[in-house]
Design an enzyme around this catalytic site. Structure first.
Site, PDB file in Angstrom:
ATOM      1  N   LYS A  49       0.811  -1.212   0.000  1.00  0.00           N
ATOM      2  CA  LYS A  49       0.000   0.000   0.000  1.00  0.00           C
ATOM      3  C   LYS A  49       0.848   1.267   0.000  1.00  0.00           C
ATOM      4  O   LYS A  49       2.050   1.251   0.256  1.00  0.00           O
ATOM      5  CB  LYS A  49      -0.964  -0.016   1.186  1.00  0.00           C
ATOM      6  N   ARG A  90      -4.318  -9.961   4.316  1.00  0.00           N
ATOM      7  CA  ARG A  90      -4.646  -9.881   2.890  1.00  0.00           C
ATOM      8  C   ARG A  90      -3.394  -9.440   2.129  1.00  0.00           C
ATOM      9  O   ARG A  90      -2.873  -8.344   2.360  1.00  0.00           O
ATOM     10  CB  ARG A  90      -5.790  -8.888   2.674  1.00  0.00           C
TER      11      ARG A  90
END
Length: 279
Positions: free
Chosen positions: A225, A259
């Protein structure tokens, strides 16, 4: 209300167990793979590799999280439902998740065999929790700072981001249970970078134990991210070491589901944390 053991499909994950959730984007414009798994056969091959690598959960998404071309409900269903059905037949013991904020998509995927609805947009469609209850599947309760789906944060501010996330996800978890979702199928996700800047996502990572202490199983979705890229000043393709560090820190604090884009690397890292944490 949480039971301690997370039960999704045929999977049971007790305290101290780390579940790897492999990302599988059936989109042409994913920020990470740029459409590498958009084609049906390519997506199936990626899912097979993830299972071999140790993934416990496959998370199928049909719409890019951020800005991009509009995807209708019908198109999202076309991208996800036949694929979920094929995966259900191909990997009957693997937990299947669908990443959607739309109740109609969640219902169609549950009918096709999905075990979990990963709502990354914090109940934007209030009927999504009702779908989870109706089909007795799991639900991820997230925090997006009040943003509408596919909206990027801009000058967001919190007096205490951890407190805001805590109140948001616990409120959604309790609502889900009140609607009939079984408590052992509910997870909470601080949802790094959604409605948050890099400072907020770092603070959530440092203080993840606050969420863990609620008793709800915590899912973390930090893989590659922007907050990792901005912290290390690295492009998407060079963020794996930072991702693994964030995963390890999260696991050490008690997170349960992770995840990730690289299931094999995550499995090795989490197994190492498990060995270090063992008495």
């Amino acid at each position: 209300m949480p039971s301690g053991t997370l039960r999704l499909g045929q999977g049971e994950f007790g305290p101290g167990a780390y579940a790897v959730m492999a990302v599988l984007n059936r989109t042409p414009d994913s920020f990470y793979d740029r459409g590498a798994t958009f084609a049906f056969d390519a997506a199936l091959a990626a899912a097979d590799r993830a299972v071999v690598a140790g993934a416990d959960i496959i998370d199928v998404g049909g719409v890019k999280a951020g800005h991009g071309e509009h995807v209708s409900t019908e198109e999202e269903i076309r991208r996800t439902v036949p694929f979920v059905a094929e995966l259900r037949a191909r990997h009957p013991g693997v937990v299947l998740s669908v990443d959607t904020w739309r109740a109609e998509v969640g219902r169609a995927c549950a009918e096709a065999g999905a075990d979990l609805i990963n709502d990354t947009w914090a109940g934007a469609d209030p009927d999504l929790a009702r779908v989870a209850a109706e089909y007795d599947v799991g639900l991820v309760c997230s925090h997006s700072g009040g943003l509408a789906p596919r909206t990027d944060p801009h000058r967001v501010a919190y007096a205490d981001v951890v407190d805001a996330v805590l109140r948001g996800v616990v409120g959604l978890a309790e609502r889900a249970v009140s609607l009939g979702v079984h408590p052992d199928r509910v997870l909470v996700d601080p949802t790094h970078d959604f409605g948050k800047n890099t400072y907020h996502s770092l603070e959530l990572t440092r203080r993840l134990d606050v969420l863990v202490r609620t008793g709800w199983p915590v899912l973390v979705a930090v893989s590659n991210k922007d907050f990792i890229g901005e912290t290390l000043d690295l492009p998407v393709g060079e963020r794996l070491p930072g991702t693994l560090a964030a995963l390890a820190l999260s696991a050490w604090q008690g997170a349960r589901v992770f995840r990730v884009h690289d299931a094999a690397a995550a499995r090795r890292a989490l197994d190492t944390v498990g060995e270090l944490a063992a008495p």
